[in-house]
Design a protein around this motif. Sequence first.
Motif, PDB file in Angstrom:
ATOM      1  N   ILE A  40      24.785  -3.565  42.036  1.00  0.00           N
ATOM      2  CA  ILE A  40      25.828  -2.869  42.408  1.00  0.00           C
ATOM      3  C   ILE A  40      24.671  -1.410  42.054  1.00  0.00           C
ATOM      4  CG2 ILE A  40      27.060  -3.607  40.531  1.00  0.00           C
ATOM      5  CD1 ILE A  40      25.993  -2.166  37.940  1.00  0.00           C
ATOM      6  N   TRP A  41      23.609  -1.712  42.073  1.00  0.00           N
ATOM      7  CA  TRP A  41      22.438  -0.301  41.998  1.00  0.00           C
ATOM      8  C   TRP A  41      21.996  -0.549  43.277  1.00  0.00           C
ATOM      9  CZ3 TRP A  41      21.595   2.618  38.705  1.00  0.00           C
ATOM     10  CH2 TRP A  41      21.223   3.847  39.283  1.00  0.00           C
ATOM     11  N   ASP A  42      21.903  -1.615  44.657  1.00  0.00           N
ATOM     12  CA  ASP A  42      21.349  -1.393  45.790  1.00  0.00           C
ATOM     13  C   ASP A  42      22.479  -1.681  46.176  1.00  0.00           C
ATOM     14  OD1 ASP A  42      18.447  -1.369  45.070  1.00  0.00           O
ATOM     15  OD2 ASP A  42      18.400  -3.289  44.909  1.00  0.00           O
ATOM     16  N   VAL A  43      22.601  -0.861  47.618  1.00  0.00           N
ATOM     17  CA  VAL A  43      24.101  -1.070  47.836  1.00  0.00           C
ATOM     18  C   VAL A  43      23.642  -0.744  49.704  1.00  0.00           C
ATOM     19  CG1 VAL A  43      26.397  -0.625  49.220  1.00  0.00           C
ATOM     20  CG2 VAL A  43      25.158  -1.093  46.301  1.00  0.00           C
ATOM     21  N   GLU A  44      23.776  -1.036  50.795  1.00  0.00           N
ATOM     22  CA  GLU A  44      23.642  -0.886  52.109  1.00  0.00           C
ATOM     23  C   GLU A  44      24.304  -0.601  52.578  1.00  0.00           C
ATOM     24  OE1 GLU A  44      20.721  -3.098  54.495  1.00  0.00           O
ATOM     25  OE2 GLU A  44      19.329  -3.955  53.421  1.00  0.00           O
ATOM     26  N   ALA A  45      24.685   0.856  53.462  1.00  0.00           N
ATOM     27  CA  ALA A  45      25.620   0.842  54.716  1.00  0.00           C
ATOM     28  C   ALA A  45      25.849   2.397  55.504  1.00  0.00           C
ATOM     29  CB  ALA A  45      27.229   1.633  53.389  1.00  0.00           C
ATOM     30  N   ASP A  46      26.753   2.463  55.902  1.00  0.00           N
ATOM     31  CA  ASP A  46      27.008   3.345  56.856  1.00  0.00           C
ATOM     32  C   ASP A  46      26.888   4.650  56.249  1.00  0.00           C
ATOM     33  OD1 ASP A  46      24.919   1.988  58.185  1.00  0.00           O
ATOM     34  OD2 ASP A  46      27.590   0.703  59.365  1.00  0.00           O
ATOM     35  N   LEU A  52      30.800   2.905  48.490  1.00  0.00           N
ATOM     36  CA  LEU A  52      31.915   2.631  47.762  1.00  0.00           C
ATOM     37  C   LEU A  52      32.879   1.328  47.930  1.00  0.00           C
ATOM     38  CD1 LEU A  52      33.262   6.672  47.409  1.00  0.00           C
ATOM     39  CD2 LEU A  52      32.102   5.391  45.818  1.00  0.00           C
ATOM     40  N   ASN A  53      32.901   0.775  48.737  1.00  0.00           N
ATOM     41  CA  ASN A  53      33.694  -0.060  49.099  1.00  0.00           C
ATOM     42  C   ASN A  53      32.731  -1.377  48.581  1.00  0.00           C
ATOM     43  OD1 ASN A  53      35.955   0.373  49.555  1.00  0.00           O
ATOM     44  ND2 ASN A  53      35.374  -0.037  52.149  1.00  0.00           N
ATOM     45  N   ALA A  54      31.384  -1.504  48.670  1.00  0.00           N
ATOM     46  CA  ALA A  54      30.457  -2.310  48.520  1.00  0.00           C
ATOM     47  C   ALA A  54      30.539  -2.402  47.144  1.00  0.00           C
ATOM     48  CB  ALA A  54      28.355  -2.343  48.855  1.00  0.00           C
ATOM     49  N   LEU A  55      30.123  -1.535  46.012  1.00  0.00           N
ATOM     50  CA  LEU A  55      29.761  -0.989  45.397  1.00  0.00           C
ATOM     51  C   LEU A  55      31.453  -1.835  44.122  1.00  0.00           C
ATOM     52  CD1 LEU A  55      28.660   0.214  42.573  1.00  0.00           C
ATOM     53  CD2 LEU A  55      29.605   1.721  43.105  1.00  0.00           C
ATOM     54  N   LYS A  56      32.705  -1.608  44.855  1.00  0.00           N
ATOM     55  CA  LYS A  56      34.060  -2.248  44.503  1.00  0.00           C
ATOM     56  C   LYS A  56      33.804  -3.531  44.412  1.00  0.00           C
ATOM     57  CE  LYS A  56      37.288  -1.228  47.026  1.00  0.00           C
ATOM     58  NZ  LYS A  56      38.784  -0.818  47.222  1.00  0.00           N
ATOM     59  N   GLY A  57      32.997  -4.366  45.463  1.00  0.00           N
ATOM     60  CA  GLY A  57      33.331  -5.575  45.261  1.00  0.00           C
ATOM     61  C   GLY A  57      31.758  -5.670  44.021  1.00  0.00           C
ATOM     62  N   ALA A  58      31.277  -5.229  44.007  1.00  0.00           N
ATOM     63  CA  ALA A  58      30.332  -5.485  43.496  1.00  0.00           C
ATOM     64  C   ALA A  58      30.282  -5.731  41.881  1.00  0.00           C
ATOM     65  CB  ALA A  58      29.075  -4.974  43.736  1.00  0.00           C
ATOM     66  N   LEU A  59      31.274  -5.169  41.458  1.00  0.00           N
ATOM     67  CA  LEU A  59      32.469  -4.705  40.176  1.00  0.00           C
ATOM     68  C   LEU A  59      33.346  -5.846  40.367  1.00  0.00           C
ATOM     69  CD1 LEU A  59      32.282  -1.076  39.865  1.00  0.00           C
ATOM     70  CD2 LEU A  59      30.723  -2.400  38.820  1.00  0.00           C
ATOM     71  N   ASP A  60      33.414  -6.805  41.005  1.00  0.00           N
ATOM     72  CA  ASP A  60      34.319  -8.520  40.724  1.00  0.00           C
ATOM     73  C   ASP A  60      33.952  -8.783  39.567  1.00  0.00           C
ATOM     74  OD1 ASP A  60      36.684  -9.881  40.577  1.00  0.00           O
ATOM     75  OD2 ASP A  60      35.910 -10.254  42.293  1.00  0.00           O
ATOM     76  N   LEU A  61      34.836  -9.023  38.406  1.00  0.00           N
ATOM     77  CA  LEU A  61      33.994  -9.491  37.454  1.00  0.00           C
ATOM     78  C   LEU A  61      34.265 -11.619  38.453  1.00  0.00           C
ATOM     79  CD1 LEU A  61      35.334  -7.736  34.389  1.00  0.00           C
ATOM     80  CD2 LEU A  61      33.050  -8.416  35.301  1.00  0.00           C
ATOM     81  N   GLY A  62      35.465 -11.580  39.321  1.00  0.00           N
ATOM     82  CA  GLY A  62      35.831 -13.092  39.189  1.00  0.00           C
ATOM     83  C   GLY A  62      34.955 -13.818  38.355  1.00  0.00           C
ATOM     84  N   ASP A  63      35.339 -15.406  38.459  1.00  0.00           N
ATOM     85  CA  ASP A  63      35.205 -16.542  37.456  1.00  0.00           C
ATOM     86  C   ASP A  63      34.694 -16.184  36.173  1.00  0.00           C
ATOM     87  OD1 ASP A  63      36.197 -18.069  39.382  1.00  0.00           O
ATOM     88  OD2 ASP A  63      34.041 -18.561  39.663  1.00  0.00           O
ATOM     89  N   ALA A  64      33.678 -14.971  36.388  1.00  0.00           N
ATOM     90  CA  ALA A  64      33.454 -14.283  35.027  1.00  0.00           C
ATOM     91  C   ALA A  64      34.383 -14.276  34.195  1.00  0.00           C
ATOM     92  CB  ALA A  64      33.543 -13.471  34.289  1.00  0.00           C
ATOM     93  N   GLU A  65      35.909 -13.601  33.813  1.00  0.00           N
ATOM     94  CA  GLU A  65      36.657 -13.324  32.780  1.00  0.00           C
ATOM     95  C   GLU A  65      37.445 -14.108  33.042  1.00  0.00           C
ATOM     96  OE1 GLU A  65      38.786  -9.368  33.832  1.00  0.00           O
ATOM     97  OE2 GLU A  65      39.151 -11.341  36.390  1.00  0.00           O
TER      98      GLU A  65
END
Length: 143
Positions: A40-46, A52-65
């Motif tokens: 959520i800190w190091d994101v590569e994008a153009d 924002l889309n990379a961050l949104k994906g990184a903030l997905d809790l997935g299996d943790a929930e």
Amino acid sequence: MSQSTFDDDELFDEATMEMREEVEGALQEARAALPEPDSIWDVEADNTLGVLNALKGALDLGDAEEHLREAKKQFVLGQRADAFEDADDLEAEIGELEELFGDIETAHEEVSDLASTIPGVRSALEEAHEAADADEEAEDEAE
């Protein structure tokens, strides 16, 4: 030793130990399934939208929930059965993870909102600049 030699108290103690281990294991799995801090800190994008889309994906809790849900189910079951002698530590851990999950979910929602807003803002800015350029051209032609 055959099963018939176990008394109810021994079996109950064994079951409560297993239940506590299941709660602890599920909590450990929930923490392990959380997003990595660097994701959520190091994101590569153009561009900003890519970030924002990379961050949104990184903030997905997935299996943790699901792991936290399993921990809570086992904890509630054990608590209602009065199976835990001292469950304050488990309850505190669950509470801490729930709070963290809430923060992550809030951030995910805010990033999602921003990601859906930014393209519109960009378009509005482009239109405003085009209008300003057209006004300037019209003024130049009038002179």
